[in-house]
Design a protein around this motif. Structure first.
Motif, PDB file in Angstrom:
ATOM      1  N   ILE A 206      47.821  33.449  46.009  1.00 42.47           N
ATOM      2  CA  ILE A 206      47.933  31.998  45.896  1.00 42.47           C
ATOM      3  C   ILE A 206      46.583  31.436  45.470  1.00 42.47           C
ATOM      4  O   ILE A 206      45.544  31.900  45.930  1.00 42.47           O
ATOM      5  CB  ILE A 206      48.336  31.362  47.246  1.00 42.47           C
ATOM      6  N   ILE A 207      46.623  30.448  44.611  1.00 41.18           N
ATOM      7  CA  ILE A 207      45.389  29.758  44.258  1.00 41.18           C
ATOM      8  C   ILE A 207      45.689  28.279  44.020  1.00 41.18           C
ATOM      9  O   ILE A 207      46.690  27.918  43.418  1.00 41.18           O
ATOM     10  CB  ILE A 207      44.730  30.371  42.998  1.00 41.18           C
ATOM     11  N   SER A 208      44.835  27.419  44.560  1.00 37.61           N
ATOM     12  CA  SER A 208      44.897  25.984  44.312  1.00 37.61           C
ATOM     13  C   SER A 208      43.656  25.633  43.496  1.00 37.61           C
ATOM     14  O   SER A 208      42.545  25.625  44.012  1.00 37.61           O
ATOM     15  CB  SER A 208      44.909  25.211  45.629  1.00 37.61           C
TER      16      SER A 208
ATOM     17  N   ILE B 212      46.235  20.391  49.781  1.00 36.86           N
ATOM     18  CA  ILE B 212      47.364  21.324  49.808  1.00 36.86           C
ATOM     19  C   ILE B 212      47.119  22.358  50.891  1.00 36.86           C
ATOM     20  O   ILE B 212      46.026  22.909  50.998  1.00 36.86           O
ATOM     21  CB  ILE B 212      47.541  22.031  48.450  1.00 36.86           C
ATOM     22  N   SER B 213      48.139  22.618  51.699  1.00 41.43           N
ATOM     23  CA  SER B 213      48.036  23.661  52.713  1.00 41.43           C
ATOM     24  C   SER B 213      49.307  24.500  52.725  1.00 41.43           C
ATOM     25  O   SER B 213      50.380  24.033  52.330  1.00 41.43           O
ATOM     26  CB  SER B 213      47.800  23.064  54.097  1.00 41.43           C
ATOM     27  N   LEU B 214      49.159  25.757  53.129  1.00 44.62           N
ATOM     28  CA  LEU B 214      50.276  26.689  53.207  1.00 44.62           C
ATOM     29  C   LEU B 214      50.780  26.750  54.634  1.00 44.62           C
ATOM     30  O   LEU B 214      50.004  26.925  55.568  1.00 44.62           O
ATOM     31  CB  LEU B 214      49.822  28.084  52.755  1.00 44.62           C
ATOM     32  N   HIS B 215      52.086  26.636  54.824  1.00 49.75           N
ATOM     33  CA  HIS B 215      52.646  26.614  56.174  1.00 49.75           C
ATOM     34  C   HIS B 215      53.542  27.789  56.488  1.00 49.75           C
ATOM     35  O   HIS B 215      53.955  27.944  57.623  1.00 49.75           O
ATOM     36  CB  HIS B 215      53.404  25.296  56.395  1.00 49.75           C
TER      37      HIS B 215
ATOM     38  N   GLU C 105      44.516  25.683  55.575  1.00 49.83           N
ATOM     39  CA  GLU C 105      44.012  24.821  54.510  1.00 49.83           C
ATOM     40  C   GLU C 105      43.505  25.676  53.355  1.00 49.83           C
ATOM     41  O   GLU C 105      42.662  26.546  53.539  1.00 49.83           O
ATOM     42  CB  GLU C 105      42.859  23.944  55.034  1.00 49.83           C
ATOM     43  N   LEU C 106      44.030  25.443  52.176  1.00 48.53           N
ATOM     44  CA  LEU C 106      43.496  26.136  51.017  1.00 48.53           C
ATOM     45  C   LEU C 106      42.083  25.631  50.739  1.00 48.53           C
ATOM     46  O   LEU C 106      41.771  24.468  50.989  1.00 48.53           O
ATOM     47  CB  LEU C 106      44.386  25.894  49.798  1.00 48.53           C
TER      48      LEU C 106
ATOM     49  N   ASN D  43      56.129  27.800  51.368  1.00 50.53           N
ATOM     50  CA  ASN D  43      56.259  26.467  51.969  1.00 50.53           C
ATOM     51  C   ASN D  43      54.883  25.808  52.039  1.00 50.53           C
ATOM     52  O   ASN D  43      54.000  26.252  52.780  1.00 50.53           O
ATOM     53  CB  ASN D  43      56.860  26.586  53.371  1.00 50.53           C
ATOM     54  N   PHE D  44      54.699  24.765  51.226  1.00 54.52           N
ATOM     55  CA  PHE D  44      53.424  24.064  51.135  1.00 54.52           C
ATOM     56  C   PHE D  44      53.553  22.642  51.672  1.00 54.52           C
ATOM     57  O   PHE D  44      54.648  22.054  51.682  1.00 54.52           O
ATOM     58  CB  PHE D  44      52.956  23.980  49.679  1.00 54.52           C
ATOM     59  N   LEU D  45      52.413  22.115  52.069  1.00 49.75           N
ATOM     60  CA  LEU D  45      52.270  20.684  52.324  1.00 49.75           C
ATOM     61  C   LEU D  45      51.344  20.149  51.240  1.00 49.75           C
ATOM     62  O   LEU D  45      50.172  20.527  51.166  1.00 49.75           O
ATOM     63  CB  LEU D  45      51.673  20.435  53.714  1.00 49.75           C
TER      64      LEU D  45
END
Length: 840
Positions: free
Chosen positions: A373-375, A381-384, A409-410, A473-475
């Motif tokens: 994963i990369i932001s 953006i955070s991964l849940h 938290e990314l 699943n992201f926020l």
């Protein structure tokens, strides 16, 4: 249900090559997707085979008009010929499925199929619909229409027969009936648990001018599809060529066309279009209740889009997503919600994928999954969590959670800086990933015309709907979004770089029988070799199931302590004991870890498609055949691909595949016969140079056997020592009556006496691309025809030349020999066997 334990490891990295598992995220794609988001209209194109689709029109509809566009091919092209290799029937259908999917990636359309099997050329729709099981295939067409909900349906062919091939005409008949049936709740009511009736606005025939038939007319509705798309930098004639050139097994590489190009249409059912294909269809957001505001918002976001900073559109896209969720649930709301999520990920610079550490896993074993994963823009953006998804049925999907990840938290950093690597380990028990990776239409034996599909809801899908997926699943900006990615195997090839291939779920141990056929002409035993491969730690045994009238030794062979990747071979002795039928099926069974499996493994690999893996039955044929052979050494010149050389080896011939240097420089007199593979004169232009040497071989006493060629694109028209022409005539009825015109001809008497019984049990067709304008120097010993047609003697011609013999045959030996047809073996051996000092 077999289960697989999974281990998940999530690695956050800074740079990976573009993944074929993720949608494109370039600015051209973003701009095109924004335009598509504004259009709520759909078109379904219907035809019979891979290559029937009008790729130029599909590209125009999908990428210029931005309609949701699909191609429904009745078949997977199983009955055609293969210019790249020797795969036939179902195996060829697997390749052409992937070629169609590659074509759709270029033109932007979606791909669908029915359960119809391409059983070969058909001369009329009546035969086709009978063999296909019309009602089942019609149900599939209705199912696709009800799911896809096209506003306009377009046929490539008419119901009146101008398309020639019976499959072509049948596809139009089915489309016409499905146009009404899809809207009728009393037709196929079992589908209404999952879909609703749907009435398309109109059914059109895309008229054509090819193959000597011009069905276009000035008064027909027409569209100029040759326009230029400046965003993509291509016209649709250029895209069409790129799309069509993916049909490599058919040799359909195409030149790019540029400039004006009109497509013509004739209305079959519904309202005729006057000025636009979608006349009378609302393709704006006002089509959806509450959609007017959505449409205005989409237009504003698109106008405000900053090509230097796509991330600045993320907040507006998230807000739009919230508004979209609040309007009533509908087909178009759900479709556009999916499209909007892809735009969101692209603008956010959010890239992610899931892959396995190994390509193959046995049922019941652990599977290692790694996600990257990369932001890229440092957004909020955070991964849940991640979820392994498997599509179970048409009501929806079931999911098994990989243990939810704590809020992560990314990294918030500039896109040019290095991202820190972080690893999280999670263990998951008993995550269901489904069964063995067998194409769903090949899970069960099938009749000639239709595949037997265990789950009718799979109909239409080009690939297995049950392929494992991973949901991320992201926020994003405070709102939850989920995205799916296909689970794949990824590795680095030193020459090709990063490679993605499908993940294989395998039996614990596979068993491949070395030969497809075992020919017996006496009670002498033969050795049956079986190659085994273990995909896990295994103990067990391998055996051949008992067969009446046959002696098998030993009863079984045990194995212990096998590890993943181990391969070994075992041998069984088998011999006839009593009277047997001409053909008997032999089946091997592996008992391992308390379960029994009778599957081999096969990989199909070509550069232009992903690796295809299937698990065919672990079977072979025992053929009790009264066969005499004269001669021993055969030279074989490869053509487009067939198993004839292998079949000849199985009956005892020494077959050598000839190179050009050997043909041109060596003394060929040592060969009892030289055979050319199917379509050799179509795919090997050097045969024009080699032909004089081959005819000298005949003149000096040799026996040259030429198998069928297409009448188009011959390397030379002087194939034989005397004139004849290859023509597009065939006999498609595999049971067509054979009339013997020259009963004394040596090819019917030496070394095997050929009778009518030798023409029973043939498959798919008698022959194709017969010859005409036959010089009197040849003799044509056989005559045949399809019902209602004039008798034809162009399936087999034999001629003296010097002291040798020349044979040209259009009989479909390339299908009959691998299928183990006894009479075909006897006749083909005769073609190879020129009697000493005796000519026809």
């Amino acid at each position: 249900m077999n289960r697989i334990k999974l281990i998940a490891a999530f690695l956050f990295v800074t740079h990976v090559a573009f993944s074929q598992t993720s949608p494109p995220a370039d600015l051209v794609t973003i701009e095109q997707n924004f335009k598509k988001l504004e259009v709520l209209g759909s078109v379904l194109y219907v035809a019979a085979h891979p290559d029937d689709e009008n790729t130029r029109l599909l590209a125009y509809l999908a990428q210029e008009k931005h309609y949701r566009t699909g191609y429904l091919s009745m078949t997977r092209g199983d009955g055609g010929q293969n210019l790249l290799g020797n795969e036939q029937s179902e195996l060829l259908g697997l390749i052409r499925t992937q070629e169609l999917l590659a074509a759709r990636k270029v033109d932007g359309a979606e791909q669908f199929f029915t359960r119809a099997n391409d059983f070969g050329f058909s001369k009329g729709p009546g035969e086709t619909l009978k063999i296909w099981d019309k009602e089942k295939v019609l149900g599939d067409v209705v199912w696709v229409i009800r799911k896809f909900r096209p506003d306009v349906i377009i046929c490539r062919f008419p119901t009146t027969g101008e398309g020639g091939h019976g499959h072509h005409t049948a596809s139009a008949i089915l489309a016409q009936e499905a146009f009404a049936a899809a809207a009728d709740p009393t037709r196929f009511p079992e589908q209404l648990k999952y879909v609703q009736p749907w009435q398309a606005k109109r059914l059109l025939w895309n008229t054509f001018n090819f193959g000597g038939a011009n069905t276009t007319a000035p008064d027909q509705f027409k569209i100029d599809v040759g326009v230029y798309n400046p965003i993509i930098g291509k016209g649709y004639g250029e895209m069409a060529a790129e799309s069509r050139s993916n049909h490599k097994t058919q040799g359909f590489g195409s030149a790019r066309q540029r400039g004006e190009a009109f497509e013509y249409f004739k209305t079959i059912l519904g309202d005729a279009p006057q000025s636009d294909l979608m006349d009378g269809v609302n393709t704006t957001w006002s089509r959806v209740k509450g959609g007017d505001a959505i449409g205005s918002e989409v237009e504003k976001i698109r106008k405000d889009f900053n090509v230097d900073h796509p991330e600045k559109s993320v907040k507006a896209i998230v807000d739009l997503s919230d508004k979209l969720e609040k309007i009533p649930v509908s087909y178009w709301r759900d479709q556009k919600r999916s499209e909007l999520k892809n735009i969101l990920a692209a603008c956010a610079g959010l890239w992610f994928e899931a892959y396995t550490n190994e390509q193959a896993y046995a049922l019941g074993d652990e599977m290692n999954i790694r996600s990257q994963i990369i932001s890229r823009y440092g957004l909020n953006i955070s991964l849940h969590g991640l979820t392994v998804l498997q599509h179970r049925d048409n009501a929806g999907i079931t999911s098994d959670f990989i243990e939810p990840i704590a809020h992560y938290e990314l990294p918030l950093t500039d896109k040019d800086k290095v991202f820190p690597a972080n690893q999280l380990q999670t263990f998951v028990n008993d995550c269901v990933t489904g069964g063995i990776s067998q194409p769903y239409w090949l899970e069960s034996p099938h009749a000639i015309g239709t595949y037997d599909i265990n789950n009718d809801g799979n109909a239409g899908s080009p690939e297995n709907p049950a392929a494992p997926m991973v949901e991320f699943n992201f926020l994003i900006e405070g709102r939850a979004f989920s995205f799916e990615r296909k689970l794949v195997y990824k590795y680095v090839d030193p020459a090709k770089g990063e490679i993605y291939q499908p993940v294989e779920i395998t039996p614990p141990v596979t068993a491949n029988i070395t030969n497809k056929d075992y020919i017996f002409d006496s009670r002498q035993p033969q050795q049956v070799q079986i190659k085994l491969k273990s995909f896990t730690k295994s103990n067990g045994s391998i055996s051949i199931k008992p067969i009446d009238g046959w002696k098998i030794e030993p009863d079984k062979i045990d194995f212990t302590g096998k590890n993943k990747g181990d391969e070994w071979s075992v041998n069984f002795s088998i011999s006839p004991t009593d009277a047997q039928s001409k053909t008997t099926v032999l089946e091997a069974a592996v008992d391992v870890n308390g379960n029994s499996y009778s599957m081999g493994i096969q990989h199909i690999q070509y550069e232009h498609i992903p690796v295809i893996t299937l698990f065919p039955p672990s079977q072979a044929k025992l053929i009790n055949l009264n066969l005499k052979i004269a001669g021993k050494k055969i030279g074989y010149i490869n053509g487009a691909g067939d198993f004839v050389a292998e079949s000849l080896r199985q009956v005892g011939y020494d077959v050598h595949e000839l190179t050009e240097d050997e043909i041109m420089k060596d003394d060929l007199s040592g060969y009892d016969a030289i055979v050319t593979g199917v379509r050799a004169y179509n795919v090997n232009p050097r045969l024009a140079v080699e032909q004089p040497k081959l005819l000298d071989y005949v003149k000096n006493g040799g026996n040259l056997v030429i198998q069928y060629n297409n009448n188009n694109g011959l390397a030379t028209k002087q194939i034989g020592p005397y004139p004849f022409n290859v023509v597009n005539k065939r006999v498609t009825d595999e049971d067509a009556k054979i009339t013997v015109l020259d009963p004394q001809n040596p090819v019917l008497n030496y070394p095997n006496v050929i009778t009518q019984d030798d023409f029973t049990g043939w498959i798919q067709e008698r022959g194709l691309y017969f010859v005409g304008d036959i010089d009197p120097s040849y003799k044509a010993p056989l005559q045949m025809n399809d019902p209602g047609e004039t008798p034809n003697n162009g399936a087999l011609i034999v001629g003296n030349y010097g002291s040798g013999r020349f044979v040209y045959t259009s009989l479909a030996f390339f299908r009959q020999l691998p299928a183990g047809v006894p009479g075909a073996y006897r006749l083909f051996v005769n073609l190879l066997s020129k009697p000493k000092n005796q000519l026809p």
